[in-house]
Design a protein around this motif. Structure first.
Motif, PDB file in Angstrom:
ATOM      1  N   VAL A 162      -3.729  -6.823   9.405  1.00  0.00           N
ATOM      2  CA  VAL A 162      -2.628  -6.467   9.148  1.00  0.00           C
ATOM      3  C   VAL A 162      -1.605  -7.676   8.596  1.00  0.00           C
ATOM      4  O   VAL A 162      -1.169  -7.516   7.732  1.00  0.00           O
ATOM      5  CB  VAL A 162      -1.904  -5.872  10.147  1.00  0.00           C
ATOM      6  N   ILE A 163      -1.768  -8.867   9.448  1.00  0.00           N
ATOM      7  CA  ILE A 163      -1.239  -9.962   8.974  1.00  0.00           C
ATOM      8  C   ILE A 163      -1.463 -10.518   7.611  1.00  0.00           C
ATOM      9  O   ILE A 163      -0.653 -10.850   6.765  1.00  0.00           O
ATOM     10  CB  ILE A 163      -1.112 -11.090  10.083  1.00  0.00           C
ATOM     11  N   TYR A 164      -2.663 -10.620   7.452  1.00  0.00           N
ATOM     12  CA  TYR A 164      -3.206 -11.207   6.103  1.00  0.00           C
ATOM     13  C   TYR A 164      -3.310 -10.167   5.103  1.00  0.00           C
ATOM     14  O   TYR A 164      -2.946 -10.256   3.968  1.00  0.00           O
ATOM     15  CB  TYR A 164      -4.554 -11.837   6.180  1.00  0.00           C
ATOM     16  N   PHE A 165      -3.847  -8.839   5.219  1.00  0.00           N
ATOM     17  CA  PHE A 165      -3.537  -7.541   4.515  1.00  0.00           C
ATOM     18  C   PHE A 165      -4.293  -8.010   3.144  1.00  0.00           C
ATOM     19  O   PHE A 165      -3.673  -7.653   2.132  1.00  0.00           O
ATOM     20  CB  PHE A 165      -2.148  -7.210   4.350  1.00  0.00           C
ATOM     21  N   SER A 166      -5.450  -8.487   2.932  1.00  0.00           N
ATOM     22  CA  SER A 166      -5.932  -8.446   1.689  1.00  0.00           C
ATOM     23  C   SER A 166      -7.264  -8.935   1.909  1.00  0.00           C
ATOM     24  O   SER A 166      -7.914  -9.794   2.830  1.00  0.00           O
ATOM     25  CB  SER A 166      -5.344  -9.897   1.027  1.00  0.00           C
ATOM     26  N   GLY A 186       8.476 -11.245  14.145  1.00  0.00           N
ATOM     27  CA  GLY A 186       7.057 -10.842  13.356  1.00  0.00           C
ATOM     28  C   GLY A 186       7.463  -9.891  12.058  1.00  0.00           C
ATOM     29  O   GLY A 186       8.195  -9.163  12.052  1.00  0.00           O
ATOM     30  N   SER A 187       6.505  -9.914  11.601  1.00  0.00           N
ATOM     31  CA  SER A 187       6.300  -8.882  10.356  1.00  0.00           C
ATOM     32  C   SER A 187       6.006  -7.445  10.626  1.00  0.00           C
ATOM     33  O   SER A 187       6.406  -6.527   9.961  1.00  0.00           O
ATOM     34  CB  SER A 187       5.553  -9.220   9.233  1.00  0.00           C
ATOM     35  N   GLY A 188       5.290  -7.295  12.083  1.00  0.00           N
ATOM     36  CA  GLY A 188       5.176  -5.962  12.235  1.00  0.00           C
ATOM     37  C   GLY A 188       3.382  -5.740  12.683  1.00  0.00           C
ATOM     38  O   GLY A 188       3.114  -4.567  12.821  1.00  0.00           O
TER      39      GLY A 188
END
Lengths: 270, 166
Positions: free
Chosen positions: B130-134, B70-72
């Motif tokens: 956090v995952i999409y962050f936009s 995962g990215s974090g």
């Protein structure tokens, strides 16, 4: 002191949370290119706003000196214009087909004491700036546009250890790649010039036309010293730059109008 | 106390591996993966040390991210929900909550449901954000949060029932 410790103990959970949150943001920044680019873009936007304010003040105080410099540059351009009118040689009559459009910008942050230096300029994509445009100043090459926000752009300085620029000799067109060693902001190295070509101290180095970023013939510097290998091979040439990148205020951005065609050609020939 | 710690560690590892190797591969309807590991944070003792829970939540999320590439996002979500848990408890059970054995006994059903759903929704909201962050993906974030929360909530509710019977 005791109150301080008490306060720390009282907010220890919040502090621990914030600390771990920063660690996880760093972790996120390292693992995901998407988040990395968003972070760096936000950072660029924030720092450029701040730097612009600082630069506004200092440029106001510098107005007299800037005027002098602009006049000097105007004089030089006037001379060139006159030369252009008088000579009328076929080589000089290329202004119509000149594939670069010139845009002006002000530097609001300039670094030259790191191993990898960047500049920030006060023009962004709303002004027509795109990534990978060449940036020059009145007396030499400055760098290449790296990242663009609405109002600002960051530029990779030629004082960046990983950047290589196509450059060659004015006298015979022998070319090599120009790179910075990270030591002195006026010294660069020209590599990959074959020993078949004669080299003299004081020869002028100009941009080569091999890259899409810069047109042929922008003066960069002159040969400061060089070493010839004992056998055949490549010279080791030290260049002294004409321009002093530690004191720059204005730059010109070169927009390559025919870049689409060039890219298309490159893709087709691949 | 020792036995409690052992149970804590066992539960931590069990939920971690279950989440990493089984539940993250469900891809129900293409994108829904229930986050059952949240159960660890939910059933942590109400009178337990909140500082320890923050550290455990962080480690749980970090290991999960490392195991699943995962990215974090899981790290930040698990950390945030561990930090917010005392406030959520106070909000859902009232100011003077005094139920040492957790939410299993001695509280109203509505309070329990409120606590559960708040935990699940906030966790998934943080995770998706956090995952999409936009800001452009707000609709996607909300949609993902809704469906994942629903699925997670059902699974956690069933698991809680299983624990109670034991």
């Amino acid at each position: 002191m005791r109150q301080l410790i008490n306060a720390l103990l009282k907010y220890k959970n919040t502090l621990l949370y914030l600390g771990l949150l920063i660690i996880s943001l760093i972790f996120l920044n390292h693992r995901s290119f998407y988040h990395q680019s968003i972070f760096s873009r936000t950072g660029l936007a924030l720092s450029s706003k701040f730097n612009r304010t600082v630069q506004n003040v200092s440029s106001y105080l510098d107005l007299a000196y800037t005027n002098e410099k602009l006049i000097a540059e105007n004089v030089k351009l006037k001379a060139l214009e006159l030369m252009h009118f008088t000579e009328q040689t076929p080589k000089d009559r290329t202004i119509d087909s000149f594939p670069f459009k010139v845009l002006g910008a002000r530097i609001i942050k300039n670094s030259y004491n790191l191993a990898r230096n960047y500049l920030i300029i006060d023009q962004g994509y709303t002004d027509g700036i795109e990534t990978e445009m060449g940036v020059i100043s009145s007396d030499g090459v400055v760098g290449i546009v790296n990242q663009v926000t609405a109002e600002f752009s960051s530029v990779i300085s030629i004082l960046h250890r990983d950047l290589k620029i196509n450059a060659g000799f004015k006298k015979n067109g022998a070319y090599g790649s120009l790179s910075w060693q990270g030591k002195h902001p006026k010294r660069m190295k020209l590599n990959d010039v074959s020993t078949l070509n004669p080299v003299m101290v004081g020869d002028t180095i100009v941009t080569g036309g091999m890259s899409d970023y810069f047109p042929y013939g922008i003066p960069i510097g002159k040969v400061f010293s060089f070493q010839k290998p004992e056998l055949e091979g490549y010279y080791d040439i030290d260049i002294e730059l004409f321009s002093n990148l530690t004191q720059k205020d204005f730059v010109y951005i070169l927009k390559n109008i025919k870049k689409d065609q060039l890219n298309q050609l490159k893709n087709e020939s691949r | 106390m020792n036995r409690d710690n052992l149970i804590l560690i066992f539960r931590f590892l069990l939920l971690l591996f279950l989440q990493a190797f089984l539940l993250n591969n469900i891809n129900f309807f293409g994108f829904i993966n229930p986050n059952l590991y949240l159960l660890f944070i939910i059933v942590y003792r109400l009178d337990g040390n909140p500082t320890l829970l923050i550290v455990l939540g962080f480690v749980m999320g970090l290991l999960l991210d490392l195991l699943t590439q995962g990215s974090g996002g899981q790290t930040i979500a698990a950390l945030t929900i561990s930090f917010l848990r005392p406030y959520i408890i106070r909000f859902s059970f009232g100011v003077n909550y005094d139920v040492p054995m957790g939410m299993i006994k001695g509280s109203l059903l509505t309070q329990r449901l409120l606590y559960l759903s708040l935990m699940v929704v906030i966790h998934n909201l943080v995770l998706c954000s956090v995952i999409y962050f936009s800001f452009d993906n707000t609709i996607t974030i909300l949609k993902n949060t809704l469906f994942t929360s629903l699925f997670t909530f059902i699974l956690i509710y069933i698991s809680l029932g299983l624990f109670k019977n034991k």
